[in-house]
Design a protein around this motif. Sequence first.
Motif, PDB file in Angstrom:
ATOM      1  N   UNK A   1      11.515 -13.095  -5.728  1.00 13.15           N
ATOM      2  CA  UNK A   1      12.809 -13.110  -5.071  1.00 13.15           C
ATOM      3  C   UNK A   1      13.107 -11.779  -4.414  1.00 13.15           C
ATOM      4  N   UNK A   2      13.861 -11.817  -3.343  1.00  9.52           N
ATOM      5  CA  UNK A   2      14.126 -10.591  -2.588  1.00  9.52           C
ATOM      6  C   UNK A   2      14.903  -9.576  -3.413  1.00  9.52           C
ATOM      7  N   UNK A   3      15.712 -10.056  -4.362  1.00  3.65           N
ATOM      8  CA  UNK A   3      16.512  -9.137  -5.168  1.00  3.65           C
ATOM      9  C   UNK A   3      15.865  -8.758  -6.476  1.00  3.65           C
ATOM     10  N   UNK A   4      14.669  -9.240  -6.759  1.00  2.32           N
ATOM     11  CA  UNK A   4      14.009  -8.915  -8.022  1.00  2.32           C
ATOM     12  C   UNK A   4      13.752  -7.414  -8.115  1.00  2.32           C
ATOM     13  N   UNK A   5      14.032  -6.857  -9.281  1.00  2.00           N
ATOM     14  CA  UNK A   5      13.804  -5.434  -9.482  1.00  2.00           C
ATOM     15  C   UNK A   5      12.318  -5.146  -9.568  1.00  2.00           C
ATOM     16  N   UNK A   6      11.875  -4.013  -9.049  1.00  2.00           N
ATOM     17  CA  UNK A   6      10.459  -3.658  -9.164  1.00  2.00           C
ATOM     18  C   UNK A   6      10.048  -3.594 -10.624  1.00  2.00           C
ATOM     19  N   UNK A   7       8.897  -4.140 -10.910  1.00  2.00           N
ATOM     20  CA  UNK A   7       8.357  -4.118 -12.265  1.00  2.00           C
ATOM     21  C   UNK A   7       7.158  -3.186 -12.304  1.00  2.00           C
ATOM     22  N   UNK A   8       6.661  -2.951 -13.505  1.00  5.56           N
ATOM     23  CA  UNK A   8       5.467  -2.141 -13.625  1.00  5.56           C
ATOM     24  C   UNK A   8       4.319  -2.841 -12.924  1.00  5.56           C
ATOM     25  N   UNK A   9       3.703  -2.180 -11.996  1.00  9.07           N
ATOM     26  CA  UNK A   9       2.657  -2.789 -11.197  1.00  9.07           C
ATOM     27  C   UNK A   9       1.327  -2.122 -11.474  1.00  9.07           C
ATOM     28  N   UNK A  10       0.275  -2.903 -11.368  1.00 14.56           N
ATOM     29  CA  UNK A  10      -1.060  -2.350 -11.496  1.00 14.56           C
ATOM     30  C   UNK A  10      -1.366  -1.509 -10.261  1.00 14.56           C
ATOM     31  N   UNK A  11      -2.259  -0.524 -10.389  1.00 16.64           N
ATOM     32  CA  UNK A  11      -2.585   0.333  -9.241  1.00 16.64           C
ATOM     33  C   UNK A  11      -3.058  -0.489  -8.054  1.00 16.64           C
TER      34      UNK A  11
ATOM     35  N   UNK B   1      15.022 -20.743   1.234  1.00 14.84           N
ATOM     36  CA  UNK B   1      14.529 -21.706   2.207  1.00 14.84           C
ATOM     37  C   UNK B   1      14.305 -21.013   3.533  1.00 14.84           C
ATOM     38  N   UNK B   2      14.166 -21.816   4.590  1.00 10.04           N
ATOM     39  CA  UNK B   2      13.933 -21.255   5.914  1.00 10.04           C
ATOM     40  C   UNK B   2      15.048 -20.278   6.287  1.00 10.04           C
ATOM     41  N   UNK B   3      14.637 -19.075   6.739  1.00 11.67           N
ATOM     42  CA  UNK B   3      15.582 -18.020   7.088  1.00 11.67           C
ATOM     43  C   UNK B   3      15.816 -17.028   5.971  1.00 11.67           C
ATOM     44  N   UNK B   4      15.433 -17.376   4.732  1.00 10.87           N
ATOM     45  CA  UNK B   4      15.637 -16.485   3.606  1.00 10.87           C
ATOM     46  C   UNK B   4      14.555 -15.428   3.509  1.00 10.87           C
ATOM     47  N   UNK B   5      14.760 -14.507   2.571  1.00  9.12           N
ATOM     48  CA  UNK B   5      13.839 -13.378   2.403  1.00  9.12           C
ATOM     49  C   UNK B   5      13.213 -13.416   1.014  1.00  9.12           C
ATOM     50  N   UNK B   6      11.950 -12.987   0.959  1.00  6.88           N
ATOM     51  CA  UNK B   6      11.220 -12.889  -0.306  1.00  6.88           C
ATOM     52  C   UNK B   6      10.428 -11.585  -0.300  1.00  6.88           C
ATOM     53  N   UNK B   7       9.886 -11.263  -1.455  1.00 10.49           N
ATOM     54  CA  UNK B   7       8.999 -10.118  -1.589  1.00 10.49           C
ATOM     55  C   UNK B   7       7.611 -10.631  -1.972  1.00 10.49           C
ATOM     56  N   UNK B   8       6.602 -10.218  -1.231  1.00 11.40           N
ATOM     57  CA  UNK B   8       5.222 -10.541  -1.580  1.00 11.40           C
ATOM     58  C   UNK B   8       4.634  -9.380  -2.371  1.00 11.40           C
ATOM     59  N   UNK B   9       4.034  -9.695  -3.493  1.00  9.59           N
ATOM     60  CA  UNK B   9       3.302  -8.687  -4.257  1.00  9.59           C
ATOM     61  C   UNK B   9       1.815  -8.973  -4.081  1.00  9.59           C
ATOM     62  N   UNK B  10       1.140  -8.077  -3.384  1.00 16.06           N
ATOM     63  CA  UNK B  10      -0.231  -8.315  -2.943  1.00 16.06           C
ATOM     64  C   UNK B  10      -1.196  -7.491  -3.792  1.00 16.06           C
ATOM     65  N   UNK B  11      -2.108  -8.187  -4.457  1.00 11.89           N
ATOM     66  CA  UNK B  11      -3.120  -7.505  -5.266  1.00 11.89           C
ATOM     67  C   UNK B  11      -4.223  -6.976  -4.362  1.00 11.89           C
ATOM     68  N   UNK B  12      -4.885  -5.877  -4.741  1.00 13.93           N
ATOM     69  CA  UNK B  12      -5.973  -5.350  -3.906  1.00 13.93           C
ATOM     70  C   UNK B  12      -7.067  -6.376  -3.665  1.00 13.93           C
ATOM     71  N   UNK B  13      -7.329  -7.214  -4.681  1.00 10.83           N
ATOM     72  CA  UNK B  13      -8.376  -8.219  -4.530  1.00 10.83           C
ATOM     73  C   UNK B  13      -8.048  -9.304  -3.530  1.00 10.83           C
ATOM     74  N   UNK B  14      -6.771  -9.368  -3.106  1.00 10.71           N
ATOM     75  CA  UNK B  14      -6.385 -10.372  -2.119  1.00 10.71           C
ATOM     76  C   UNK B  14      -6.825  -9.999  -0.711  1.00 10.71           C
ATOM     77  N   UNK B  15      -7.230  -8.740  -0.521  1.00  9.42           N
ATOM     78  CA  UNK B  15      -7.580  -8.247   0.809  1.00  9.42           C
ATOM     79  C   UNK B  15      -9.089  -8.056   0.917  1.00  9.42           C
ATOM     80  N   UNK B  16      -9.638  -8.557   1.985  1.00  6.77           N
ATOM     81  CA  UNK B  16     -11.074  -8.382   2.240  1.00  6.77           C
ATOM     82  C   UNK B  16     -11.236  -7.924   3.680  1.00  6.77           C
TER      83      UNK B  16
END
Length: 389
Positions: free
Chosen positions: A309-319, A367-382
């Motif tokens: 969710x766009x308002x979710x607080x940042x959590x502890x994230x892996x490097x 829904x359409x027009x709303x905002x979200x946050x994507x959390x992208x893992x390094x392994x998702x990128x090639x």
Amino acid sequence: MTGLQVQLRSASPIRLAAEFECGAGELVALVGPSGSGKTSMLRAIAGLWTPADVQGHIRVGEQAWLDTAAGVQLSPQARRAGLVFQQYALFPHMTAHANVSLAAGAGWTRADVQALLSRLGLAELSARRPAQLSGGQQQRVALARALVRVMPTPMDASASSPAHLPGVLLLDEPFSAVDAPTRQTLYRELAALRQKVSVPMVLVTHDLAEARRLADRVVIVDAGQTLQTGEPARVFASPRNARVAELVGIQNHFEGCFFKDRPGWGRLRWTDASHPECHVELPVPDKNKIDDGMPVTWVMNGEQVDVLGDGDLPSLEEPGHTRLRCQLLEVLSLGEISLCTLMPEALPSQTITLNLTSRLLQRLQVGSGGWVQLQIAPGALHIMPVRTN
């Protein structure tokens, strides 16, 4: 253990540059668009298609089926290849039982053939001719005919250990004409066969999900050339180049530039040609295969992207994990899945496509027009180098 080795080169009538292996008991799927040469490769293995200028070899275990350097070319009859044709190729004047019996080797009795037909759900149809069978039923007869070419005789099958035969099972779209319940039956039959007889199995399919479900390894084929070979999950997540990414259906394919960073890590600068001043930098593992400052193309594996969710607080994230704020431009519901198009806030001309569950969207109340946050893992990128030729 008998394994299949294929190395073929030809310039006519179609270009051919095939090179792959299939171990005993392994199932390898040839995947590519229509007209890419997948079926031609199967026919070459079976000895049914041999271009005049072909160079290379086909070996099964210690036996050479084709070796142009040594002048070896076995006839189709001398190759223990069970081939399921896409169009079945059953003899129209013969019953289902007779079609299968014709391919059966020594040791197979009439009762044995009937038992195999029964296992494939054809017990009551063995006396019918192909014209009296549905397409799915004809496909099962064709599969039974191929199986008797490579399966051990019932006497051998009763042994405590699997039989090892110098044969190959070749499957050309074998499940394309059957309904879902029959397809599951054939999947089980194929799995049971792998426990009984250790032969290489080569499957031609255009269905990426089927290849991922059934195959130990996939071979990506395009214009008669094998482009990449590997485990399905690895090939689909880490394509060798942009063409492979396109062929395996990766939707999120972008351009950028790679910069080296701290040891073992680099930075992927995601650029936007329409807005040169805009970019996003994403941390990626550095495998020392791409030089500092090189332009790259890259893909994002949506299965390794979390949507918050766009308002979710940042959590502890892996490097290496990255947060990217995006707007939902479009949400198309397809049953339990919604096809979503998202625009990164920092890159207004770029879009990301993700398949999200309707349950997730309801939980996020977006829904359409709303905002979200994507959390992208390094392994998702090639990342892949840009070809200059």
